[in-house]
Motif scaffolding. Structure first.
Motif, short mmCIF file in Angstrom:
data_model
loop_
_atom_site.label_atom_id
_atom_site.label_comp_id
_atom_site.label_asym_id
_atom_site.label_seq_id
_atom_site.Cartn_x
_atom_site.Cartn_y
_atom_site.Cartn_z
N TYR A 73 0.83 -1.21 0.00
CA TYR A 73 0.00 0.00 0.00
C TYR A 73 0.87 1.26 0.00
CZ TYR A 73 -3.77 3.22 1.08
OH TYR A 73 -4.67 4.26 1.02
N LYS A 77 -0.01 1.80 -3.49
CA LYS A 77 -1.34 2.35 -3.19
C LYS A 77 -2.48 1.49 -3.75
CE LYS A 77 -0.33 6.12 -0.89
NZ LYS A 77 1.10 5.84 -0.71
N ASP A 81 -5.35 -3.32 -0.60
CA ASP A 81 -4.44 -3.45 0.54
C ASP A 81 -4.73 -2.42 1.64
OD1 ASP A 81 -2.95 -5.56 -0.53
OD2 ASP A 81 -1.70 -4.19 -1.70
N ARG A 82 -5.63 -1.51 1.37
CA ARG A 82 -5.89 -0.42 2.32
C ARG A 82 -6.37 -0.93 3.69
NH1 ARG A 82 -9.62 3.46 4.00
NH2 ARG A 82 -8.76 5.60 4.08
#
Length: 277
Positions: A73, A77, A81-82
């Protein structure tokens, strides 16, 4: 220390570490019953190593996944995966709160908290809150994706109380996470993964004690027996608790805490206390 005593201490540590019944209280009670005081903190470090190895191995896939998602992340980004990225951040936040406040609280209270009366009272409080969260609070349905900083702060503050013998670390984090509205699987995962840096941190703080050579008075074989017993029973405790929470109830642990509190008050000398040699 005899091999039998080392085995018992290892089993007590392993079983109680991840169940909401306070491993610290059980270790202190065992010392009081045996009339034995650990030579410094070295032996407790050995017991904790067994538990930490067990939880790391059991959750190794979760840990790897969390680390990979965290760095992915940061570098890529990736939207998927946040949740894991922030889940890791929340673990860090809760750990920092526990570390800072826990040290302050332990320094203030020192050895006065390791008495039968204090332990019995803390076990009673643990049992009370287990019943409260089970019977009078609706379990939420929020997952890792809906977690926020407030959840991490609440769990971190609750975990700080586990410095008190009788206040369960796993119990306090589970209760706080469920109270915040997380569902059971998320609360359990957060509690277990949060235990890794906390147990490691408390062990690292005691590493200086290893230099005193206090372990030599215990003996090599008892140390090995205690370490292995702690590892095996910690693994069993993890597996059993996860399965139990999926289909069982926290109230049974509450009843156990109440029973143990009664036994402590009636069977242990009220003037007894643990003094670090």
């Amino acid at each position: 220390m005899s091999i039998v005593e080392a085995f018992i201490f290892g089993v007590v540590q392993g079983i109680a570490e991840f169940l909401p019944i306070s491993s610290t209280a059980h270790i202190v009670i065992a010392q009081l019953l045996f009339g034995y005081s650990f030579p410094g903190l070295s032996f407790e470090v050995i017991l904790h190593i067994g538990s930490i190895v067990a939880v790391v191995l059991y959750f190794r896939r979760d840990i790897i996944q969390l680390i990979q998602a965290f760095f992915r992340y940061i570098t890529q980004k990736r939207r998927e995966d946040r949740p894991e990225f922030f889940f890791a951040i929340y673990i860090v936040i809760a750990t920092i709160i526990t570390g800072l406040l826990g040290i302050m609280l332990e320094d203030v209270l020192a050895e006065t908290i390791k008495t039968p009366a204090f332990i019995a009272a803390s076990l009673t409080v643990t049992g009370f809150f287990l019943i409260l969260i089970e019977r009078y609070h609706k379990i939420g349905d929020r997952t890792e994706k809906e977690m926020n900083v407030f959840d991490a702060v609440i769990v971190g503050l609750a975990q700080t109380l586990a410095v008190l013998p009788g206040i369960s670390r796993s119990g306090s984090t589970l209760i706080a996470a469920l109270y915040a509205g997380l569902n059971r699987p998320t609360a359990v995962r957060f509690s277990f993964l949060l235990s890794i840096p906390v147990i490691l941190g408390s062990s690292v703080l005691a590493f200086d004690d290893l230099r005193t050579g206090s372990l030599a008075s215990i003996g090599t074989m008892p140390l090995i027996i205690a370490l292995v017993a702690s590892f095996i029973t910690s693994w069993i405790g993890i597996v059993w608790l996860i399965n139990f929470l999926n289909k069982g109830r926290l109230i049974y642990f509450a009843l156990y805490c109440f029973l143990l509190a009664i036994l402590v008050v009636t069977l242990v000398d009220p003037a007894a206390t643990i003094q670090t040699e």
